[in-house]
Design an enzyme around this catalytic site. Sequence first.
Site, PDB file in Angstrom:
ATOM      1  N   ASP A 117       0.813  -1.220   0.000  1.00  0.00           N
ATOM      2  CA  ASP A 117       0.000   0.000   0.000  1.00  0.00           C
ATOM      3  C   ASP A 117       0.845   1.268   0.000  1.00  0.00           C
ATOM      4  OD1 ASP A 117      -2.540  -1.163  -0.079  1.00  0.00           O
ATOM      5  OD2 ASP A 117      -2.542  -1.493   2.095  1.00  0.00           O
ATOM      6  N   ASP A 178      -5.352  -5.777  -5.557  1.00  0.00           N
ATOM      7  CA  ASP A 178      -5.162  -4.339  -5.334  1.00  0.00           C
ATOM      8  C   ASP A 178      -3.735  -3.906  -5.670  1.00  0.00           C
ATOM      9  OD1 ASP A 178      -6.671  -5.989  -3.630  1.00  0.00           O
ATOM     10  OD2 ASP A 178      -7.104  -4.374  -2.237  1.00  0.00           O
TER      11      ASP A 178
HETATM   12  N1  GLY Z   1      -6.891  -1.986  -1.073  1.00  0.00           N
HETATM   13  C1  GLY Z   1      -7.856  -2.337  -0.145  1.00  0.00           C
HETATM   14  C2  GLY Z   1      -9.238  -2.267  -0.648  1.00  0.00           C
HETATM   15  O1  GLY Z   1      -9.498  -2.136  -1.821  1.00  0.00           O
HETATM   16  O2  GLY Z   1     -10.125  -2.328   0.183  1.00  0.00           O
END
Ligand code: GLY
Length: 388
Positions: A117, A178
């Site tokens: 992230d 993600d």
């Molecule tokens: N990247 C975490 C989500 O999409 O909730």
Amino acid sequence: MKGMMKPLYLAAGLLLAAACARPASLADEALDYCVKKVTGVQERLGADYGESPRNIAPGDCRWNLTPVCQENWTMGFWPGILWYAYEASGNAALETAARGYTEALDFIARQPAYDHDIGFIMFPSFGNGFRLTGDPAYKEAVLATAERLAALFNPAVGTILSWPREVPNFGGHNTIMDNMLNLETLFWAAENGGDPAWKDIAITHADTTMRYNFRPDGTSYHVAVYDAETGAHKYSCTHQGYADDSMWARGQAWGIYGYTMVYRFTREPRFLEFAQKIADVYLARLPEDKVPYWDFCDPEIPNASKDASAAAVVASALLELSTYTDGKYRADAEAMLRSLYENYRAPEGCDSFLLHSTGHHPAGKEIDYSIVYADYYFIEALLRLKNL
Ligand code: GLY
């Protein structure tokens, strides 16, 4: 007779002008709405850059704030929204605030990545900041971020380890859908003075994810798990979706956005074909209002919660995809944005642009909330639409 022609000409001219006057476009009208909201909210928040908006519970109107730290993956979106609102308006106060929130994140590039992230945190903030200001310190922060992110790459597997902390839970090296978004940091940094190997890492990650985070029909798994030593694929499953074999809406959205972006940097036809394949399966299953339920397979549908954030991510992605496909997907993207603007808009006086996103349904978190990343991709999509 001659004297009578003038009013007739005038009337005809007025009619013609009225017929030709273009009504405010969706992009202009919705951007105006977004800029007004952000400006008002930011005036109220002031210059405390130590915490930033995250979500709003159903029925509430004010952003819940979360502190700046690497564990909060959404930290980059508020500065990103401020940059986009500044880009749309030229309002200097928005630039000042965008700089403040962005620079408050700099320390994150100076320590090992907590997880993938780091890209979500640093690219919407520093990446947009560099694009709009050319500030060399912002570019340097993105390059440092790419180095941190690349350190999570496992060559035996061929992907970035998305969640180091989850290795014991999943029983191996895990890579989530993600993570595709964060390849943008690697591609961009490799092209802008960073290590060219970061581009190879991003391509390898995209190819491996294509193989193990998708089913043959183009629907996606949230998570793929591998043996960290041998690189062997162990199994694929969900984390935030309804079931291992379901299609979690935002996961599919990240995939569509991710492979479109990978094509931007590589121009490899396989990525363009794949972006279209996974977009088509998403589009074919959408409800009439173009905003998905949080998971396409939730048996509670049509009483399940929606996910406006997935719609915003996909709208933005499809606008880019339309530029590689002779305009295909543009009408779908515009329909999504119109539906979000007309049916999912937060009431006047409330902080967010959009209502009705779903964060982590299986954990019972952020169900039917306003969430900051929905707003980020919404305003990004509107700017893309305006600039097409
Ligand atoms: N990247 C975490 C989500 O999409 O909730």
